[in-house]
Design an enzyme around this catalytic site. Structure first.
Site, PDB file in Angstrom:
ATOM      1  N   TYR A 187       6.893 -50.171  -0.475  1.00 29.59           N
ATOM      2  CA  TYR A 187       7.093 -50.148  -1.918  1.00 29.59           C
ATOM      3  C   TYR A 187       8.182 -51.176  -2.202  1.00 29.59           C
ATOM      4  O   TYR A 187       9.374 -50.902  -2.068  1.00 29.59           O
ATOM      5  CB  TYR A 187       7.493 -48.749  -2.380  1.00 29.59           C
ATOM      6  CG  TYR A 187       7.768 -48.656  -3.871  1.00 29.59           C
ATOM      7  CD1 TYR A 187       6.993 -49.354  -4.792  1.00 29.59           C
ATOM      8  CD2 TYR A 187       8.809 -47.865  -4.354  1.00 29.59           C
ATOM      9  CE1 TYR A 187       7.241 -49.274  -6.153  1.00 29.59           C
ATOM     10  CE2 TYR A 187       9.066 -47.764  -5.718  1.00 29.59           C
ATOM     11  CZ  TYR A 187       8.284 -48.474  -6.609  1.00 29.59           C
ATOM     12  OH  TYR A 187       8.531 -48.397  -7.958  1.00 29.59           O
ATOM     13  N   ASP A 227       2.435 -51.345  -2.863  1.00 32.88           N
ATOM     14  CA  ASP A 227       2.820 -51.949  -4.133  1.00 32.88           C
ATOM     15  C   ASP A 227       3.804 -53.059  -3.789  1.00 32.88           C
ATOM     16  O   ASP A 227       4.975 -52.804  -3.526  1.00 32.88           O
ATOM     17  CB  ASP A 227       3.453 -50.888  -5.027  1.00 32.88           C
ATOM     18  CG  ASP A 227       3.936 -51.444  -6.363  1.00 32.88           C
ATOM     19  OD1 ASP A 227       3.887 -52.681  -6.544  1.00 32.88           O
ATOM     20  OD2 ASP A 227       4.378 -50.654  -7.210  1.00 32.88           O
TER      21      ASP A 227
END
Length: 366
Positions: A187, A227
């Protein structure tokens, strides 16, 4: 991606089911695992089907979207599921050291929420997976990695550092190593809007460390997913002019390369390109999909109400080593349209990757 345009939902704090039933933990940093035999893995020695998803609060997805997401997982049947922005606090009471491998359960609210998660992950299809967590001290960021029990990794670690002995701040990394490849779930920190808030520096440092990691681990093919908080090319956003000119409260950074929507600044895009080029990495989705797809070509979508309605970005990826590119069968985004169909309550949709099975001859060649 940081939801700069919408308040974050409140989701309480909680812990997971008995960790031994959901993962294979050993010491606080690196973890080794034992092989578990299961009919799931017949004819496959290693995972070939992968899914990544920024859930934007895993607990909220369990409470509000679990039936639909469960059906999706049953149909897709991935071997590995990488989750970002789980937003579950790490175990440990206030003021005490935290354990980022465990979910919080020292209050009545967190124990109740732990039970919600326990029940969800103890039922099909999730009971067929082991899960590893890397969590923040608060309800922020965090990652999880689900791996089918029939595909036990040789090692799991939680840092971009070579030793992997500690967890990254905010639980942003989980790295699993198999016999012939590594999979990295990240992330990536949002670039932010303002230099003086140190977010630009934080992201520059992250990108530097990511490049160093890729180069240092080139002995084995890499699958990097999650992400990644960057849209590499103009084709990766729905409205390039809008995102290039975006500002927060009229602020313009002093460096032109830092101007625009976080994730679409020239500085971020160039650093990402350098990581791919120097690391000999391939964007799996773009390898297969060369043209703009306004319906299904983006993984993040703006708030359906307001100026971000219909504004979309591709910031969730599967990046693979060049030596794996000929094994790519499919890489798909599973959400569509500006009404967030297939997003399962998040502002990100799941992204999948399927590779062909690596045959014995390939394995021997390394």
């Amino acid at each position: 991606m940081k939801r700069f345009f919408q308040p974050i939902e409140k989701d309480g704090s909680f812990k997971k089911p008995t960790i031994s039933s959901l993962s294979s933990p050993e010491k606080d940093g690196e973890q080794t695992t034992e092989t578990i035999s299961e009919s799931d893995g017949i004819n496959k020695k290693e995972p070939t089907k992968f899914l990544t998803w920024n859930a934007n609060s895993f607990l909220l997805r369990i409470k509000n979207n679990w039936t639909e997401f469960t059906k999706f997982i049953e149909n897709l049947d991935p071997d590995v599921i990488a989750i970002q922005e789980v937003r579950m606090p790490a175990a440990g009471s206030k003021g005490a050291p935290k354990n980022p491998r465990e979910l919080k359960d020292d209050t009545s609210a967190s124990r109740e929420e732990k039970l919600v998660v326990t029940r969800a992950l103890s039922s099909p299809p999730f009971k067929n997976y082991d899960v590893w967590w890397s969590l923040s001290d608060s309800k922020y960021a965090g990652t999880a990695l689900f791996i089918k029990k029939c595909f036990q990794p040789k090692k799991v670690s939680f840092s971009l550092d070579a030793t992997g002995s500690k967890h990254e701040p905010d639980g942003r990394v989980i790295l699993a190593e198999f016999e012939t490849f590594r999979i990295l779930n990240t992330y990536v920190p949002n670039n932010g809007w303002k230099e003086e808030e140190s977010s630009f520096l934080r992201r520059r440092k992250w990108d530097k460390r990511m490049l160093e990691f890729v180069l240092a681990t080139s002995d084995k093919p890499l699958i990097w997913c999650g992400d990644l908080n960057v849209s590499h090319e103009d084709i990766d956003v729905s409205h390039p002019e809008f995102f290039s000119a975006a500002k927060l409260n009229g602020y313009t950074p002093p460096n032109k390369e830092d101007c625009g929507q976080p994730g679409f600044t020239l500085a971020e895009r160039r650093r990402f390109g350098a990581i791919l080029k120097e690391g000999k990495l391939v964007d799996a989705y773009r390898f297969l999909h060369k043209d703009t797809d306004m319906e299904c070509g983006f993984s993040w979508s703006g708030n359906p109400v307001g100026k971000y309605r219909g504004k979309r970005m591709r910031i969730d990826y599967f990046i693979v080593s060049e030596k794996m590119k000929d094994r790519i069968i499919s890489c798909e985004m599973h959400g569509r349209g500006i009404e967030l169909d297939g997003f399962y309550g998040s502002d990100h949709c799941p992204v999948s990757l399927e590779l062909s099975v690596k045959d014995d001859a390939d394995t021997k060649q390394g």
